[in-house]
Design a protein around this motif. Structure first.
Motif, mmCIF file in Angstrom:
data_model
loop_
_atom_site.group_PDB
_atom_site.id
_atom_site.type_symbol
_atom_site.label_atom_id
_atom_site.label_comp_id
_atom_site.label_asym_id
_atom_site.label_seq_id
_atom_site.Cartn_x
_atom_site.Cartn_y
_atom_site.Cartn_z
ATOM 1 N N LEU A 37 25.060 20.879 29.680
ATOM 2 C CA LEU A 37 25.235 19.551 30.263
ATOM 3 C C LEU A 37 26.711 19.208 30.418
ATOM 4 O O LEU A 37 27.093 18.441 31.294
ATOM 5 C CB LEU A 37 24.535 18.497 29.409
ATOM 6 N N ALA A 38 27.550 19.798 29.577
ATOM 7 C CA ALA A 38 28.984 19.545 29.658
ATOM 8 C C ALA A 38 29.633 20.302 30.807
ATOM 9 O O ALA A 38 30.484 19.757 31.516
ATOM 10 C CB ALA A 38 29.658 19.931 28.340
ATOM 11 N N TYR A 39 29.214 21.551 31.035
ATOM 12 C CA TYR A 39 29.905 22.399 32.001
ATOM 13 C C TYR A 39 29.067 22.798 33.214
ATOM 14 O O TYR A 39 29.582 23.411 34.143
ATOM 15 C CB TYR A 39 30.431 23.658 31.301
ATOM 16 N N GLY A 40 27.802 22.484 33.209
ATOM 17 C CA GLY A 40 26.971 22.798 34.373
ATOM 18 C C GLY A 40 25.820 23.721 34.047
ATOM 19 O O GLY A 40 25.996 24.732 33.355
ATOM 20 N N VAL A 41 24.640 23.385 34.560
ATOM 21 C CA VAL A 41 23.440 24.174 34.252
ATOM 22 C C VAL A 41 23.492 25.563 34.864
ATOM 23 O O VAL A 41 22.746 26.457 34.460
ATOM 24 C CB VAL A 41 22.161 23.444 34.724
ATOM 25 N N ILE A 72 25.430 15.723 44.703
ATOM 26 C CA ILE A 72 24.689 16.784 44.035
ATOM 27 C C ILE A 72 24.916 16.861 42.538
ATOM 28 O O ILE A 72 24.100 17.420 41.841
ATOM 29 C CB ILE A 72 25.069 18.145 44.650
ATOM 30 N N SER A 73 25.988 16.324 42.035
ATOM 31 C CA SER A 73 26.270 16.544 40.627
ATOM 32 C C SER A 73 27.102 15.427 40.035
ATOM 33 O O SER A 73 27.971 14.875 40.701
ATOM 34 C CB SER A 73 27.017 17.869 40.451
ATOM 35 N N PRO A 74 26.857 15.081 38.778
ATOM 36 C CA PRO A 74 27.694 14.083 38.117
ATOM 37 C C PRO A 74 29.035 14.649 37.669
ATOM 38 O O PRO A 74 29.879 13.927 37.173
ATOM 39 C CB PRO A 74 26.849 13.683 36.890
ATOM 40 N N TYR A 75 29.248 15.954 37.856
ATOM 41 C CA TYR A 75 30.464 16.592 37.361
ATOM 42 C C TYR A 75 31.628 16.515 38.339
ATOM 43 O O TYR A 75 32.766 16.669 37.957
ATOM 44 C CB TYR A 75 30.198 18.074 37.054
ATOM 45 N N GLY A 76 31.331 16.308 39.619
ATOM 46 C CA GLY A 76 32.392 16.297 40.609
ATOM 47 C C GLY A 76 33.080 17.643 40.691
ATOM 48 O O GLY A 76 32.472 18.695 40.523
ATOM 49 N N SER A 77 34.393 17.606 40.922
ATOM 50 C CA SER A 77 35.149 18.848 41.105
ATOM 51 C C SER A 77 35.209 19.690 39.841
ATOM 52 O O SER A 77 35.487 20.881 39.895
ATOM 53 C CB SER A 77 36.573 18.525 41.573
#
Length: 423
Positions: free
Chosen positions: A344-348, A13-18
């Motif tokens: 984009l750094a911390y989540g939309v 779901i996300s490129p950010y992972g945990s």
């Protein structure tokens, strides 16, 4: 050929992972790994990429703006090939599927120019392990929050601008294909072509800087190609990801910041991995975001919440455009780009709190206004630095359970069910 790995929802779901679950100030307190920098390793920098035409496809100029040539880059190979949250050893191919990427870059001693800005230092750092890549991405997020990207001459932005490189790293876009993009364009008009044409001509129509750099044909090509790409992809919770009104505004910052091909793949990755539920036919993610805005505002500023409710103003009435477009509908464009650096750094998901921050910044006027909707119909011009600072503070006051729903609402269909039960 590398095997295709289909990941469970919690991983694709996300490129950010945990890191997505971490509140911004918590990430600021994290210390980078001691061995994160200065190693003789493959380079993380996506713009040491070889500009080439590996696919052997000549790039056809179909507008006043030329295409960029195909670009590729390499990524540090994970020592453990099992998919785990937070890894960036995959290149996104289709929705819900990724392909492992291996690095063929030669081993080399890395030297950092001390006179370069911190972003260049991070982007030019070489890495030996996946852990070091994640550490650099974490450091990149912190520098975005604490310092912000340096000022750029917007009308003269190059296709290889710093912001373009940073955004691609944050989204995990390490490979783009001219062949694939041109094949999608050559398919001709998609089933949503007319809808696209009904919106593109008014995209940021009053912004002269945007219109000087991005023409309507570029918007049409990217959105039409995206519709074809999504037609062959998996659905999200039984709902097709397709073109919806407002998507023309979402793609605008990408086209302004990047080359057309980079913008297409970055935009596609952004939609598929960050907010797929925002572009389903029912706009499920957007409506969940509006409900969460009301819940968060009730906690953060009960007086303002009750006053707006007394005027029969729910978030769905005054905040739909701001949620759907991640505030890209509110000028000026320079401030939109800075706000998007943060998102984009911390989540939309933090856009919901950014909208609340805007409300709180104008709360005195709202509380005095006999008809606050007149003020809310056109939001005041963005001040990204002020909004981001307040958003970070607001995030700390959100209960963990509610923050979890906030994080998941752009991509997890279960959030809608949970919110419905809580009515």
């Amino acid at each position: 050929m590398a095997p295709v790995i289909v990941l469970p929802p919690s991983l694709h779901i996300s490129p950010y992972g945990s890191a997505l679950q971490e509140k911004p100030s918590n990430l600021l307190m994290q210390k980078p790994y001691k061995d994160s920098f200065g190693h003789s390793t493959p380079n993380l920098n996506s713009h040491t990429m070889k500009t080439n035409t590996e696919d052997g496809v000549p790039l056809k100029d179909t507008s006043n703006k030329p295409f960029a040539t195909e670009t590729k880059c390499v990524k540090a190979r994970s020592q453990n090939n099992s998919p785990t949250q937070g890894q960036h050893s995959f290149a996104w191919t289709k929705y819900k599927s990724v392909t492992p990427v291996s690095s063929h870059a030669p081993m080399q001693r890395h030297q950092v120019d001390k006179s370069s800005n911190p972003f260049e230092e991070i982007l030019d750092t070489s890495h030996r392990t996946e852990r070091e890549v994640r550490a650099s991405l974490s450091k990149l997020r912190r520098v975005i929050l604490t310092e912000g990207l340096p000022e750029e001459d917007l009308p003269k932005l190059t296709l290889n601008s710093l912001r373009s490189r940073v955004w691609k790293h944050l989204l995990g876009v390490y490979h783009v294909s001219a062949r694939e993009y041109i094949q999608l364009i050559n398919k001709g008009r998609s089933c949503v072509y007319d809808k696209v044409r009904n919106d593109t001509f008014r995209t940021l129509a009053t912004d002269k800087k945007f219109l000087e750099k991005v023409n309507e044909e570029m918007l049409i090509r990217v959105l039409n190609a995206f519709a074809w790409k999504m037609k062959s992809s998996s659905s999200c919770n039984g709902q097709s990801v397709t073109y919806v009104q407002g998507m023309n505004v979402l793609v605008a910052p990408f086209l302004f910041t990047m080359s057309e091909i980079d913008a297409f793949f970055s935009f596609a990755t952004f939609i598929q991995t960050c907010c797929p539920l925002y572009v389903t036919p029912t706009l499920q993610g957007v409506h969940c975001g509006l409900k969460l805005l009301d819940k968060c505002l009730q906690i953060l500023d009960p007086e303002l919440f009750n006053y707006l409710r007394s005027k029969c103003l729910k978030a769905e009435i005054y905040a739909l455009s701001s949620i759907l477009t991640l505030c890209a509908c509110t000028p000026p464009l320079e401030q939109v780009l800075r706000l998007w650096d943060f998102l984009l750094a911390y989540g939309v998901h933090l856009n919901v709190l950014c909208v609340i921050a805007q409300l709180i910044l104008m709360r005195k006027q709202l509380l005095k206004a006999p008809s606050p909707m007149k003020l809310l119909r056109t939001m005041p011009e963005l001040n990204a630095k002020q909004i981001i600072k307040l958003t970070v503070q607001l995030a700390q006051k959100i209960p963990d359970k509610l923050y979890d729903l906030l994080v998941r609402h752009p991509f997890d269909p279960d959030v809608a069910t949970i919110l419905e039960k809580e009515k």
